[in-house]
Design an enzyme around this catalytic site. Structure first.
Site, PDB file in Angstrom:
ATOM      1  CG  ASP A   1      51.517  37.491  37.726  1.00 13.75           C
ATOM      2  OD1 ASP A   1      52.118  37.511  38.813  1.00 13.75           O
ATOM      3  OD2 ASP A   1      50.362  38.001  37.499  1.00 13.75           O
TER       4      ASP A   1
HETATM    5  C1  GLC Z   1      48.104  39.226  40.072  1.00 16.65           C
HETATM    6  C2  GLC Z   1      48.801  38.231  40.676  1.00 16.65           C
HETATM    7  C3  GLC Z   1      48.542  36.685  40.464  1.00 16.65           C
HETATM    8  C4  GLC Z   1      47.048  36.614  39.834  1.00 16.65           C
HETATM    9  C5  GLC Z   1      47.065  37.403  38.407  1.00 16.65           C
HETATM   10  C6  GLC Z   1      45.574  37.342  38.049  1.00 16.65           C
HETATM   11  O1  GLC Z   1      48.861  40.292  39.876  1.00 16.65           O
HETATM   12  O2  GLC Z   1      50.332  38.399  40.901  1.00 16.65           O
HETATM   13  O3  GLC Z   1      48.810  35.703  41.509  1.00 16.65           O
HETATM   14  O4  GLC Z   1      46.730  35.304  39.581  1.00 16.65           O
HETATM   15  O5  GLC Z   1      47.310  38.638  38.787  1.00 16.65           O
HETATM   16  O6  GLC Z   1      44.756  38.338  39.034  1.00 16.65           O
END
Ligand code: GLC
Length: 754
Positions: A229
């Site tokens: 993430d």
């Molecule tokens: C965010 C989210 C994730 C998302 C990623 C990119 O913090 O937790 O679900 O796909 O970052 O935006």
């Protein structure tokens, strides 16, 4: 592309560079070798492609796209086909926009109504979440575009999400929090998996070899790559070794350098870096070699599809004869959400919708009046607003209040603190209901809410966050152009304090203990026999259905067999509709604490009035098994199981009992401290004990014998047997009066242990 050969030509620096993003949304190219960069983008229910400045929270703009119903809504469809179709449309949009991987589905279990991102997640039930996410993944990937199932794993709160540790026992993780990912990997092979921010039992998901390699790859057979993430990486070198292939977003070369240094210092095997690069490039080229930017993306068609899907998801919770409304009546639409519907959540999944259809828009020529009722952003309702709403309600045949949670109440990045609707909305609903007995409430929320006015209104339609055409869907349902067929993918408790995680949710500091274990959602409420506002699986229709005649392909099976279950479902009403037949399994007697019933099958069936159809389910070992932490495996205990069919977890209409014989006997080493009950309940061990049991019984007074009346009054036969059963084997020495020597007892123990 010969990936291995390509990687073998790369320098260590080039390989380390491939293990992190170029920026927020792209993988790195290797110009020297002609390796292109590819793009990934959010989100689960629509494309959030940022082609200018990128960020992971939706701060910067993204291209115009189509916001489909969020997972909280699509889960209520209980319809694999719908999720597959949704996936196909999102996959097509990705091809059109040259996006290789869409960052979804999000399948974390809804442990509490408080989680700010519940709107983005499917369910409190792992079977439903797993089945629907697998269908979605197959849909997207049918367009030669990848998915990234997230957030792996146990990311069930937003509070301290980047530092907290989700602490759960092995069985709870396996049966509840990992299960949706397992189903999706085994049934759909997502091209990528996104690891979560949090720790699991103290170890960051982004550097957790048990999670990312032993389980995900070793046990489930995952073949793609794992990405982090955004900002989830703590120790990048440990991450590469653990199975985290791609760090997102870019760390500006800082972590790439650490990888190089670790390899140079002999702390990280270069082959591990090669493996990560091979995984990333295999997926990138899988997209590149099938890229179809000419794929059409008809956003208007997807808008209509979004409306159709939302109408299949919305859940009719109450209808005391007030719905469907008549198009020839004067109807009052009250509440700002009628004009500006809340149809998606905040954060990384937030879509720049190319258009929105509100209920007012959809009302068109209908005899509908409007009163704003409240200010959603301001979270208030003036007396004038209430008065205007009351007047509108009084002048109408029926009043529909469009209510729900404003953006500020639930979002990525923070959790809710309560389950209430805004006070101003509750006040408005009560005032309108007092003014017009034919009041209906349409709710826009990503997670359960309390409904203090429920007895005062005649109808409730749970619209969840239904995507940009939610208003069109709601109007079609309210006026009967479509028949509601959604069912709740989560329990609506009467109050927050009833929720099983209530005492522990959010944790203390960075320690979040999942002390409710497997008793999440209906697993808890059913075990506790608690009343709930609306149960898991609940949903009404403008017609009625009945399940009956449940039959099994066998009365007795082993855990190696499959069982076929057939149920008849009939449309017993006067209009066509869709039923959701749910199948639940329960272990009638087990040595571990198990839920009363668990969802193990569901089918959505369209039926004409009076039509009947047989629905068939196939149950395998996993339908009966629990995770045995001693075996570290799924295990079925021999015995009777209930097989139930119904239209909600509390509306069981047909059931049968099947006996399952386990072919796996957990090895058990008995000692002198083992109690007789365990030995006597283990058929194999009991066979060794049987020959001497009578003698042992007499030592403890069990089994009768010429005792005096006084003695019999003091200790009944039952009591004696109970006391024997709780006695440890070694007690024979103490109470046997020397009849059994220690050597003899050791001999018996060896026999018992086989
Ligand atoms: C965010 C989210 C994730 C998302 C990623 C990119 O913090 O937790 O679900 O796909 O970052 O935006």
């Amino acid at each position: 592309m010969d990936i291995k050969a390509l990687v073998s030509q790369m320098t260590l620096e080039e390989k380390a560079g491939l293990c992190s993003g170029l920026d927020s949304w792209h993988t790195k190219p290797v110009e020297r070798l002609g390796v292109p960069s590819v793009m990934v983008s959010d989100g689960p229910h629509g494309l959030r492609k940022q082609d200018q400045k990128g960020d992971h929270l939706g701060i910067n703009d993204s291209i115009k796209a189509v916001c489909m119903p969020a997972a909280c809504a699509t889960a209520a469809s209980f319809d694999r086909e719908l999720l597959g179709k949704l996936g196909e449309r999102i996959g097509a949009s990705c091809q059109h926009e040259e996006v290789a991987v869409v960052l979804g589905p999000a399948v974390n279990i809804k442990r509490s109504p408080l989680c700010g991102r519940n709107f983005e997640y499917f369910s409190e039930d792992p079977y439903l979440a797993g089945e629907l996410s697998a269908a979605y993944i197959n849909g997207v990937q049918s367009k030669d575009v990848g998915t990234s199932i997230k957030h792996f794993a146990a990311n069930n709160q937003e509070h301290r999400r980047m530092s907290s540790s989700s602490n759960a026992d092995e069985r709870t993780l396996r049966e509840i929090y990992l299960a949706p990912f397992e189903t999706a990997v085994k049934k759909a092979q997502p091209w990528t998996v996104m690891c979560s921010y949090n720790r699991i039992n103290g170890t960051y998901a982004s550097e957790n070899p048990w999670l990312l390699t032993e389980v995900l790859r070793g046990e489930w057979g995952f073949e793609g790559y794992v990405m982090s993430d955004w900002g989830a990486v703590s120790d990048r070198v440990a991450g590469v070794a653990a199975g985290l292939d791609l760090e997102m977003p870019s760390s500006g070369g800082v972590n790439d350098k650490k990888i190089v240094e670790a390899v140079r210092a002999g702390k990280l095997d270069e082959a591990v870096v090669d493996r990560a690069c091979e995984r990333i490039l295999a997926i990138n080229y899988r997209y590149l070699e099938n890229a179809k930017p000419e794929t059409p993306w008809d956003q208007e068609a997807d808008h209509e599809l979004s409306a159709q899907m939302a109408a299949e998801c919305m859940v009719l919770l109450k209808n005391d004869g007030v719905l469907p409304l008549s198009k020839s009546d004067d109807i009052a639409f009250i509440g700002e959400f009628a004009e500006k519907p809340r149809f998606q959540g905040g954060g990384s999944s937030h879509i720049n919708s190319f258009k929105t259809t509100s209920a007012l828009d959809a009302a068109g020529e209908l005899r509908v009046t409007y009163a704003r009722g409240y200010d959603a952003a301001g979270d208030c309702a003036t007396d004038e607003m209430i008065a205007e709403a009351v007047a509108a309600a009084k002048a109408a045949k029926a009043a529909v209040v469009f209510a729900g949670l404003p953006d500020s109440y639930e979002s990525e990045g923070y959790d809710r603190t309560h389950m209430a609707l805004p006070a101003c909305q509750n006040r408005l609903i009560e005032a309108v209901a007092a003014a017009n007995p034919n009041t209906v409430v349409v709710l826009h929320n990503g997670s359960p809410v309390e409904m203090p006015w429920l007895d005062q209104v005649k109808g409730v339609l749970e619209a969840y966050l239904g995507g940009q055409a939610a208003g069109l869907a709601a109007v079609r349902l309210l006026f009967g152009d479509a028949n509601p067929c959604g069912h709740l993918p989560e329990t609506f408790p009467k109050k927050l304090a009833d929720n099983p995680s209530y005492l522990f949710y959010g944790g203390e500091g960075d320690e979040v203990d999942y002390r409710e274990g497997v008793f999440v959602g209906y697993r808890y409420y059913d075990k506790k026999e608690m009343d709930v506002l609306f149960p898991f699986g609940y949903g009404l229709s403008y017609t009625t259905f009945a399940c009956s005649n449940l039959r099994l392909s066998a009365e007795k099976i082993t855990d190696r067999d499959t069982l076929t279950v057939t149920v008849t479902v009939k449309n017993t009403g006067s209009r066509a509709g869709k039923a959701v037949v749910q199948l639940y399994v329960g272990d009638k007697k087990s040595t571990v604490k198990r839920p009363v019933r668990e969802l193990k099958g569901f089918e959505k069936v369209a039926l004409a009035p009076g039509e009947s159809r047989d629905v068939t389910f196939t149950l395998d070992k996993r339908a009966f098994a629990y995770w045995n932490a001693a075996l570290h495996d799924w295990h079925v205990e021999s015995g009777e199981f209930t097989v139930e069919a119904g239209q909600s977890s509390r509306d069981i209409e047909a059931s049968a009992t099947v006996t399952v014989e386990s072919t796996v006997q957990p090895p058990h080493r008995y000692t002198l401290d083992s109690i007789f009950m365990d030995i006597m309940d283990d058929p194999r061990a009991m066979a060794a004990l049987q020959p001497v049991l009578e003698g042992i019984n007499s030592m403890f007074g069990a089994g009768g014998g010429g005792e005096s009346e006084v003695a019999k009054a003091a200790i009944s036969e039952e009591m004696a047997l109970a006391m024997l059963r709780y006695m440890p084997l070694r007690a024979v020495i103490s109470f046997g009066g020397g009849a059994v020597s220690p050597e003899q007892l050791e001999g018996l123990l060896r026999l018992i242990n086989g």
